[in-house]
Design a protein around this motif. Structure first.
Motif, PDB file in Angstrom:
ATOM      1  N   GLU A 202       0.832  -1.199   0.000  1.00 59.98           N
ATOM      2  CA  GLU A 202       0.000   0.000   0.000  1.00 59.98           C
ATOM      3  C   GLU A 202       0.864   1.246   0.000  1.00 59.98           C
ATOM      4  OE1 GLU A 202      -2.563   0.280   3.370  1.00 59.98           O
ATOM      5  OE2 GLU A 202      -0.939   0.491   4.813  1.00 59.98           O
ATOM      6  N   LEU A 203       0.446   2.201  -0.838  1.00 54.57           N
ATOM      7  CA  LEU A 203       1.140   3.476  -0.967  1.00 54.57           C
ATOM      8  C   LEU A 203       0.106   4.587  -0.954  1.00 54.57           C
ATOM      9  CD1 LEU A 203       3.480   5.408  -1.621  1.00 54.57           C
ATOM     10  CD2 LEU A 203       3.209   4.778  -4.037  1.00 54.57           C
ATOM     11  N   TRP A 204       0.269   5.501  -0.001  1.00 55.81           N
ATOM     12  CA  TRP A 204      -0.616   6.657   0.110  1.00 55.81           C
ATOM     13  C   TRP A 204       0.216   7.916  -0.079  1.00 55.81           C
ATOM     14  CZ3 TRP A 204      -5.804   5.848   0.635  1.00 55.81           C
ATOM     15  CH2 TRP A 204      -6.210   4.568   1.042  1.00 55.81           C
ATOM     16  N   ALA A 205      -0.150   8.712  -1.071  1.00 57.85           N
ATOM     17  CA  ALA A 205       0.581   9.951  -1.342  1.00 57.85           C
ATOM     18  C   ALA A 205      -0.380  11.048  -1.785  1.00 57.85           C
ATOM     19  CB  ALA A 205       1.657   9.717  -2.393  1.00 57.85           C
ATOM     20  N   GLY A 206      -1.567  11.046  -1.232  1.00 55.02           N
ATOM     21  CA  GLY A 206      -2.539  12.084  -1.543  1.00 55.02           C
ATOM     22  C   GLY A 206      -2.175  13.399  -0.870  1.00 55.02           C
ATOM     23  N   GLY A 207      -2.780  14.484  -1.348  1.00 59.72           N
ATOM     24  CA  GLY A 207      -2.552  15.779  -0.727  1.00 59.72           C
ATOM     25  C   GLY A 207      -1.147  16.300  -0.890  1.00 59.72           C
ATOM     26  N   ASN A 208      -0.512  15.973  -2.031  1.00 55.69           N
ATOM     27  CA  ASN A 208       0.816  16.482  -2.340  1.00 55.69           C
ATOM     28  C   ASN A 208       0.741  17.353  -3.599  1.00 55.69           C
ATOM     29  OD1 ASN A 208       3.105  15.402  -0.515  1.00 55.69           O
ATOM     30  ND2 ASN A 208       1.766  13.621  -0.772  1.00 55.69           N
ATOM     31  N   MET A 209       1.850  17.477  -4.304  1.00 55.60           N
ATOM     32  CA  MET A 209       1.897  18.297  -5.516  1.00 55.60           C
ATOM     33  C   MET A 209       2.377  17.468  -6.701  1.00 55.60           C
ATOM     34  SD  MET A 209       3.466  21.792  -3.866  1.00 55.60           S
ATOM     35  CE  MET A 209       2.664  22.598  -2.471  1.00 55.60           C
ATOM     36  N   LEU A 210       2.000  16.209  -6.712  1.00 57.55           N
ATOM     37  CA  LEU A 210       2.433  15.297  -7.766  1.00 57.55           C
ATOM     38  C   LEU A 210       1.697  15.596  -9.072  1.00 57.55           C
ATOM     39  CD1 LEU A 210       2.365  11.955  -5.731  1.00 57.55           C
ATOM     40  CD2 LEU A 210       4.331  13.452  -6.137  1.00 57.55           C
ATOM     41  N   SER A 211       2.453  15.674 -10.154  1.00 59.71           N
ATOM     42  CA  SER A 211       1.844  15.870 -11.472  1.00 59.71           C
ATOM     43  C   SER A 211       2.030  14.651 -12.362  1.00 59.71           C
ATOM     44  CB  SER A 211       2.445  17.105 -12.161  1.00 59.71           C
ATOM     45  OG  SER A 211       3.852  16.972 -12.286  1.00 59.71           O
ATOM     46  N   SER A 212       2.832  13.687 -11.899  1.00 56.83           N
ATOM     47  CA  SER A 212       3.045  12.459 -12.665  1.00 56.83           C
ATOM     48  C   SER A 212       3.543  11.372 -11.724  1.00 56.83           C
ATOM     49  CB  SER A 212       4.057  12.684 -13.793  1.00 56.83           C
ATOM     50  OG  SER A 212       5.329  13.018 -13.247  1.00 56.83           O
ATOM     51  N   LEU A 213       3.563  10.149 -12.232  1.00 57.29           N
ATOM     52  CA  LEU A 213       4.076   9.011 -11.479  1.00 57.29           C
ATOM     53  C   LEU A 213       5.291   8.445 -12.197  1.00 57.29           C
ATOM     54  CD1 LEU A 213       0.773   7.100 -10.565  1.00 57.29           C
ATOM     55  CD2 LEU A 213       2.149   8.567  -9.085  1.00 57.29           C
ATOM     56  N   PRO A 214       6.264   7.928 -11.455  1.00 54.70           N
ATOM     57  CA  PRO A 214       7.437   7.337 -12.109  1.00 54.70           C
ATOM     58  C   PRO A 214       7.069   6.040 -12.818  1.00 54.70           C
ATOM     59  CG  PRO A 214       7.503   6.921  -9.752  1.00 54.70           C
ATOM     60  CD  PRO A 214       6.348   7.851  -9.979  1.00 54.70           C
ATOM     61  N   THR A 215       7.679   5.805 -13.957  1.00 52.57           N
ATOM     62  CA  THR A 215       7.393   4.568 -14.691  1.00 52.57           C
ATOM     63  C   THR A 215       7.812   3.346 -13.887  1.00 52.57           C
ATOM     64  OG1 THR A 215       9.536   4.760 -15.805  1.00 52.57           O
ATOM     65  CG2 THR A 215       7.620   5.705 -16.920  1.00 52.57           C
ATOM     66  N   GLY A 216       8.748   3.548 -12.965  1.00 54.91           N
ATOM     67  CA  GLY A 216       9.223   2.439 -12.148  1.00 54.91           C
ATOM     68  C   GLY A 216       8.170   1.843 -11.243  1.00 54.91           C
ATOM     69  N   ILE A 217       7.036   2.527 -11.105  1.00 52.19           N
ATOM     70  CA  ILE A 217       5.990   2.010 -10.226  1.00 52.19           C
ATOM     71  C   ILE A 217       5.485   0.657 -10.712  1.00 52.19           C
ATOM     72  CG2 ILE A 217       4.001   3.075 -11.388  1.00 52.19           C
ATOM     73  CD1 ILE A 217       2.937   3.760  -8.554  1.00 52.19           C
ATOM     74  N   GLY A 218       5.710   0.376 -11.989  1.00 52.64           N
ATOM     75  CA  GLY A 218       5.302  -0.916 -12.528  1.00 52.64           C
ATOM     76  C   GLY A 218       6.031  -2.085 -11.898  1.00 52.64           C
ATOM     77  N   GLY A 219       7.144  -1.804 -11.237  1.00 48.51           N
ATOM     78  CA  GLY A 219       7.886  -2.871 -10.575  1.00 48.51           C
ATOM     79  C   GLY A 219       7.334  -3.248  -9.220  1.00 48.51           C
ATOM     80  N   CYS A 220       6.344  -2.492  -8.744  1.00 46.20           N
ATOM     81  CA  CYS A 220       5.729  -2.785  -7.433  1.00 46.20           C
ATOM     82  C   CYS A 220       4.682  -3.877  -7.616  1.00 46.20           C
ATOM     83  CB  CYS A 220       5.114  -1.523  -6.847  1.00 46.20           C
ATOM     84  SG  CYS A 220       6.298  -0.206  -6.507  1.00 46.20           S
ATOM     85  N   ALA A 221       5.149  -5.091  -7.787  1.00 42.37           N
ATOM     86  CA  ALA A 221       4.263  -6.202  -8.135  1.00 42.37           C
ATOM     87  C   ALA A 221       3.273  -6.546  -7.032  1.00 42.37           C
ATOM     88  CB  ALA A 221       5.100  -7.427  -8.487  1.00 42.37           C
ATOM     89  N   ALA A 222       3.574  -6.187  -5.782  1.00 44.87           N
ATOM     90  CA  ALA A 222       2.692  -6.531  -4.662  1.00 44.87           C
ATOM     91  C   ALA A 222       1.697  -5.424  -4.337  1.00 44.87           C
ATOM     92  CB  ALA A 222       3.528  -6.848  -3.423  1.00 44.87           C
ATOM     93  N   LEU A 223       1.760  -4.302  -5.073  1.00 46.01           N
ATOM     94  CA  LEU A 223       0.932  -3.140  -4.748  1.00 46.01           C
ATOM     95  C   LEU A 223      -0.550  -3.441  -4.954  1.00 46.01           C
ATOM     96  CD1 LEU A 223       1.342  -0.184  -3.833  1.00 46.01           C
ATOM     97  CD2 LEU A 223       1.180   0.473  -6.238  1.00 46.01           C
TER      98      LEU A 223
END
Length: 232
Positions: A202-223
């Motif tokens: 689980e990853l929680w990153a709400g309420g920030n200033m993110l405009s994109s996600l890293p392509t590497g997130i695809g490696g989080c196979a357990a997410l």
């Protein structure tokens, strides 16, 4: 209860293993408390403590120490002598600095520093080889030390509602991490090598200033849970 002080003779109860003094009105502790050689659990949360006696370092069997919701502005360096300590709770105190001695606790598995006044953490926390839980939420943290990437046993990292604008390199080395909370900060980006956190569920990153996600997130196979509401 309404205890405001403890008798020094309490330190002579040599067989004491579990001592719960939470939710009283204690402002100080007797120095002889450090004589309780068999003590494994000490609960002092929700009192009015401003200082701790140096003699607490003599509690070599202590495994759990709860000090949350007090008025502590500093910790004795001798706390590092509690070599069996596994669970340390320091939430909602008045610590302006986290002492580097906390990184000298070899058995520590859980460290709760939520709602603190400090703006940075000592690099020595990266030496806590057995640490599984680190709670930092609700404080004034501006940055995390790069050494956190050395915490290869860490399973839960909570740093929500702080003032983080960036994350240190090396967090991808946290291969045992299953839960990461970063919501309510000032983050503009997540680590590009986020996929290295192969156990992240689980990853929680709400309420920030993110405009994109890293392509590497695809490696989080357990997410299985991804929370990104209210970004910009």
């Amino acid at each position: 209860n309404r205890l405001e002080e403890l008798p020094a003779a309490l330190g002579d109860c040599a067989a004491l293993v579990d001592l719960n003094l939470s939710a009283n009105r204690l402002t100080t502790l007797p120095h002889r408390l450090g004589r309780l050689a068999r003590l494994r659990t000490l609960g002092l949360g929700a009192n009015r403590l401003r200082v701790l006696p140096d003699t607490l370092g003599g509690l070599h069997a202590l495994r759990t120490l709860q000090l949350g919701e007090n008025r502590l502005a500093a910790l004795p360096a001798q706390l590092a002598e509690c070599v069996a300590l596994e669970d340390l709770g320091l939430a909602q105190n008045r610590l302006d600095d986290v002492p580097h001695e906390l990184g000298l606790l070899p058995a520590l598995r859980s460290l709760v520093l939520a709602a603190g006044r400090f703006e940075a953490l000592p690099a020595s926390l990266g030496d806590l080889a057995r640490l599984e839980r680190l709670e930092l939420s609700g404080g004034k943290l501006f940055e995390l030390p790069p050494t956190l990437g050395s915490l290869t046993a860490l399973r839960s990292l909570r740093a929500a509602d702080c003032r983080l604008a960036s994350l240190p390199a090396g967090l991808s080395h946290l291969t045992a991490l299953t839960s990461l909370r970063l919501d309510g900060n000032r983050l503009h980006a997540l680590p590009h090598d986020l996929g290295g956190m192969c156990a992240l569920g689980e990853l929680w990153a709400g309420g920030n200033m993110l405009s994109s996600l890293p392509t590497g997130i695809g490696g989080c196979a357990a997410l299985s849970t991804l929370g990104l509401p209210s970004n910009r």
